[in-house]
Design a protein around this motif. Structure first.
Motif, PDB file in Angstrom:
ATOM      1  N   PHE A  67       0.827  -1.206   0.000  1.00 52.70           N
ATOM      2  CA  PHE A  67       0.000   0.000   0.000  1.00 52.70           C
ATOM      3  C   PHE A  67       0.868   1.264   0.000  1.00 52.70           C
ATOM      4  CE2 PHE A  67      -2.807  -3.262   1.707  1.00 52.70           C
ATOM      5  CZ  PHE A  67      -3.886  -3.119   0.841  1.00 52.70           C
ATOM      6  N   CYS A  68       2.006   1.207   0.675  1.00 50.11           N
ATOM      7  CA  CYS A  68       2.940   2.332   0.642  1.00 50.11           C
ATOM      8  C   CYS A  68       3.482   2.523  -0.774  1.00 50.11           C
ATOM      9  CB  CYS A  68       4.087   2.100   1.623  1.00 50.11           C
ATOM     10  SG  CYS A  68       3.554   2.033   3.345  1.00 50.11           S
ATOM     11  N   ALA A  69       3.723   1.422  -1.468  1.00 50.94           N
ATOM     12  CA  ALA A  69       4.206   1.496  -2.846  1.00 50.94           C
ATOM     13  C   ALA A  69       3.160   2.137  -3.757  1.00 50.94           C
ATOM     14  CB  ALA A  69       4.565   0.103  -3.355  1.00 50.94           C
ATOM     15  N   LYS A  70       1.886   1.889  -3.474  1.00 54.23           N
ATOM     16  CA  LYS A  70       0.818   2.489  -4.278  1.00 54.23           C
ATOM     17  C   LYS A  70       0.719   3.997  -4.062  1.00 54.23           C
ATOM     18  CE  LYS A  70      -1.946  -1.693  -4.503  1.00 54.23           C
ATOM     19  NZ  LYS A  70      -3.206  -2.347  -4.180  1.00 54.23           N
ATOM     20  N   ALA A  71       1.205   4.488  -2.939  1.00 54.83           N
ATOM     21  CA  ALA A  71       1.160   5.925  -2.662  1.00 54.83           C
ATOM     22  C   ALA A  71       2.263   6.681  -3.394  1.00 54.83           C
ATOM     23  CB  ALA A  71       1.278   6.175  -1.161  1.00 54.83           C
ATOM     24  N   LEU A  72       3.316   6.001  -3.779  1.00 47.40           N
ATOM     25  CA  LEU A  72       4.459   6.667  -4.411  1.00 47.40           C
ATOM     26  C   LEU A  72       4.095   7.430  -5.685  1.00 47.40           C
ATOM     27  CD1 LEU A  72       7.457   7.263  -4.252  1.00 47.40           C
ATOM     28  CD2 LEU A  72       7.866   5.139  -5.516  1.00 47.40           C
ATOM     29  N   PRO A  73       3.319   6.876  -6.621  1.00 54.09           N
ATOM     30  CA  PRO A  73       2.960   7.660  -7.813  1.00 54.09           C
ATOM     31  C   PRO A  73       2.176   8.932  -7.479  1.00 54.09           C
ATOM     32  CG  PRO A  73       2.452   5.340  -8.168  1.00 54.09           C
ATOM     33  CD  PRO A  73       2.837   5.491  -6.738  1.00 54.09           C
ATOM     34  N   VAL A  74       1.343   8.858  -6.460  1.00 48.33           N
ATOM     35  CA  VAL A  74       0.575  10.040  -6.050  1.00 48.33           C
ATOM     36  C   VAL A  74       1.517  11.111  -5.510  1.00 48.33           C
ATOM     37  CG1 VAL A  74      -1.204  10.898  -4.480  1.00 48.33           C
ATOM     38  CG2 VAL A  74      -1.471   8.659  -5.562  1.00 48.33           C
ATOM     39  N   LEU A  75       2.452  10.705  -4.673  1.00 50.99           N
ATOM     40  CA  LEU A  75       3.413  11.667  -4.127  1.00 50.99           C
ATOM     41  C   LEU A  75       4.297  12.250  -5.230  1.00 50.99           C
ATOM     42  CD1 LEU A  75       4.369   9.769  -0.865  1.00 50.99           C
ATOM     43  CD2 LEU A  75       3.054  11.883  -1.045  1.00 50.99           C
ATOM     44  N   ASN A  76       4.680  11.416  -6.183  1.00 50.25           N
ATOM     45  CA  ASN A  76       5.476  11.922  -7.311  1.00 50.25           C
ATOM     46  C   ASN A  76       4.681  12.936  -8.131  1.00 50.25           C
ATOM     47  OD1 ASN A  76       7.712  10.422  -6.627  1.00 50.25           O
ATOM     48  ND2 ASN A  76       7.191   8.719  -7.976  1.00 50.25           N
ATOM     49  N   GLN A  77       3.391  12.685  -8.319  1.00 46.46           N
ATOM     50  CA  GLN A  77       2.542  13.621  -9.062  1.00 46.46           C
ATOM     51  C   GLN A  77       2.400  14.942  -8.307  1.00 46.46           C
ATOM     52  OE1 GLN A  77       1.193  13.295 -12.148  1.00 46.46           O
ATOM     53  NE2 GLN A  77       0.517  15.405 -11.940  1.00 46.46           N
ATOM     54  N   ILE A  78       2.245  14.859  -6.995  1.00 46.65           N
ATOM     55  CA  ILE A  78       2.168  16.082  -6.180  1.00 46.65           C
ATOM     56  C   ILE A  78       3.457  16.880  -6.321  1.00 46.65           C
ATOM     57  CG2 ILE A  78       2.114  16.940  -3.798  1.00 46.65           C
ATOM     58  CD1 ILE A  78       0.179  14.600  -3.185  1.00 46.65           C
ATOM     59  N   LYS A  79       4.585  16.196  -6.224  1.00 49.48           N
ATOM     60  CA  LYS A  79       5.879  16.877  -6.332  1.00 49.48           C
ATOM     61  C   LYS A  79       6.053  17.495  -7.718  1.00 49.48           C
ATOM     62  CE  LYS A  79       9.765  18.237  -4.829  1.00 49.48           C
ATOM     63  NZ  LYS A  79       9.788  19.348  -3.900  1.00 49.48           N
ATOM     64  N   GLU A  80       5.626  16.783  -8.755  1.00 49.45           N
ATOM     65  CA  GLU A  80       5.749  17.289 -10.121  1.00 49.45           C
ATOM     66  C   GLU A  80       4.840  18.501 -10.341  1.00 49.45           C
ATOM     67  OE1 GLU A  80       4.344  15.611 -14.370  1.00 49.45           O
ATOM     68  OE2 GLU A  80       5.706  14.290 -13.250  1.00 49.45           O
ATOM     69  N   THR A  81       3.640  18.447  -9.793  1.00 54.86           N
ATOM     70  CA  THR A  81       2.671  19.525  -9.992  1.00 54.86           C
ATOM     71  C   THR A  81       3.048  20.786  -9.224  1.00 54.86           C
ATOM     72  OG1 THR A  81       0.920  17.895 -10.291  1.00 54.86           O
ATOM     73  CG2 THR A  81       0.231  20.139  -9.790  1.00 54.86           C
ATOM     74  N   TYR A  82       3.482  20.623  -7.987  1.00 54.29           N
ATOM     75  CA  TYR A  82       3.713  21.786  -7.128  1.00 54.29           C
ATOM     76  C   TYR A  82       5.182  22.145  -6.956  1.00 54.29           C
ATOM     77  CZ  TYR A  82      -1.191  21.214  -6.150  1.00 54.29           C
ATOM     78  OH  TYR A  82      -2.550  21.110  -6.283  1.00 54.29           O
ATOM     79  N   GLU A  83       6.080  21.375  -7.515  1.00 53.34           N
ATOM     80  CA  GLU A  83       7.522  21.587  -7.535  1.00 53.34           C
ATOM     81  C   GLU A  83       8.086  22.199  -6.256  1.00 53.34           C
ATOM     82  OE1 GLU A  83       8.528  23.620 -11.115  1.00 53.34           O
ATOM     83  OE2 GLU A  83       7.687  22.042 -12.370  1.00 53.34           O
ATOM     84  N   ASP A  84       8.396  23.494  -6.266  1.00 53.19           N
ATOM     85  CA  ASP A  84       9.073  24.120  -5.130  1.00 53.19           C
ATOM     86  C   ASP A  84       8.126  24.527  -4.004  1.00 53.19           C
ATOM     87  OD1 ASP A  84       7.890  26.068  -6.672  1.00 53.19           O
ATOM     88  OD2 ASP A  84       9.448  27.555  -6.310  1.00 53.19           O
ATOM     89  N   LYS A  85       6.843  24.261  -4.153  1.00 51.10           N
ATOM     90  CA  LYS A  85       5.880  24.626  -3.114  1.00 51.10           C
ATOM     91  C   LYS A  85       5.671  23.513  -2.093  1.00 51.10           C
ATOM     92  CE  LYS A  85       3.387  27.660  -6.217  1.00 51.10           C
ATOM     93  NZ  LYS A  85       2.141  27.882  -6.941  1.00 51.10           N
ATOM     94  N   VAL A  86       6.197  22.340  -2.368  1.00 53.57           N
ATOM     95  CA  VAL A  86       5.975  21.203  -1.484  1.00 53.57           C
ATOM     96  C   VAL A  86       7.293  20.484  -1.201  1.00 53.57           C
ATOM     97  CG1 VAL A  86       5.457  19.523  -3.299  1.00 53.57           C
ATOM     98  CG2 VAL A  86       4.465  19.226  -1.044  1.00 53.57           C
ATOM     99  N   GLU A  87       7.382  19.976  -0.003  1.00 55.18           N
ATOM    100  CA  GLU A  87       8.532  19.187   0.428  1.00 55.18           C
ATOM    101  C   GLU A  87       7.984  17.850   0.917  1.00 55.18           C
ATOM    102  OE1 GLU A  87      11.988  19.661   3.792  1.00 55.18           O
ATOM    103  OE2 GLU A  87      10.071  20.615   4.132  1.00 55.18           O
TER     104      GLU A  87
END
Length: 92
Positions: A67-87
């Motif tokens: 289930f943690c592995a399934k969250a990785l694409p979502v976190l990658n999408q968040i990072k890609e979308t918001y770039e320097d606004k999210v850590e």
């Protein structure tokens, strides 16, 4: 007659013990209200992109958890979308 007195005494003792435990838990619960816990971010945490984001997402993850592995694409999408606004910080 003696059995009845023993039964009444045992019942009163049980009620007293239950009341004491209830009072103790009541005070414990009241003391916990309003208290917050903090998680310290240390050097041992994996920080994505240097920690300059305005929003911090802390993911508690396990490398063997599907289930943690399934969250990785979502976190990658968040990072890609918001770039320097999210850590994103990974804790395991």
């Amino acid at each position: 007659m003696k059995k009845k007195k023993k039964w009444i005494s045992a019942t009163i003792a049980l009620i007293a013990v239950v009341a004491i435990i209830g009072i103790w838990f009541g005070f414990s619960a009241n003391n916990a209200i309003g208290k917050t816990t903090t998680n310290t971010i240390t050097d041992t945490n994996i920080v994505n992109e240097g920690g300059s984001g305005k929003v911090t997402i802390i993911e508690y993850s396990d490398f063997q958890c599907s289930f943690c592995a399934k969250a990785l694409p979502v976190l990658n999408q968040i990072k890609e979308t918001y770039e320097d606004k999210v850590e994103i910080i990974y804790k395991h």
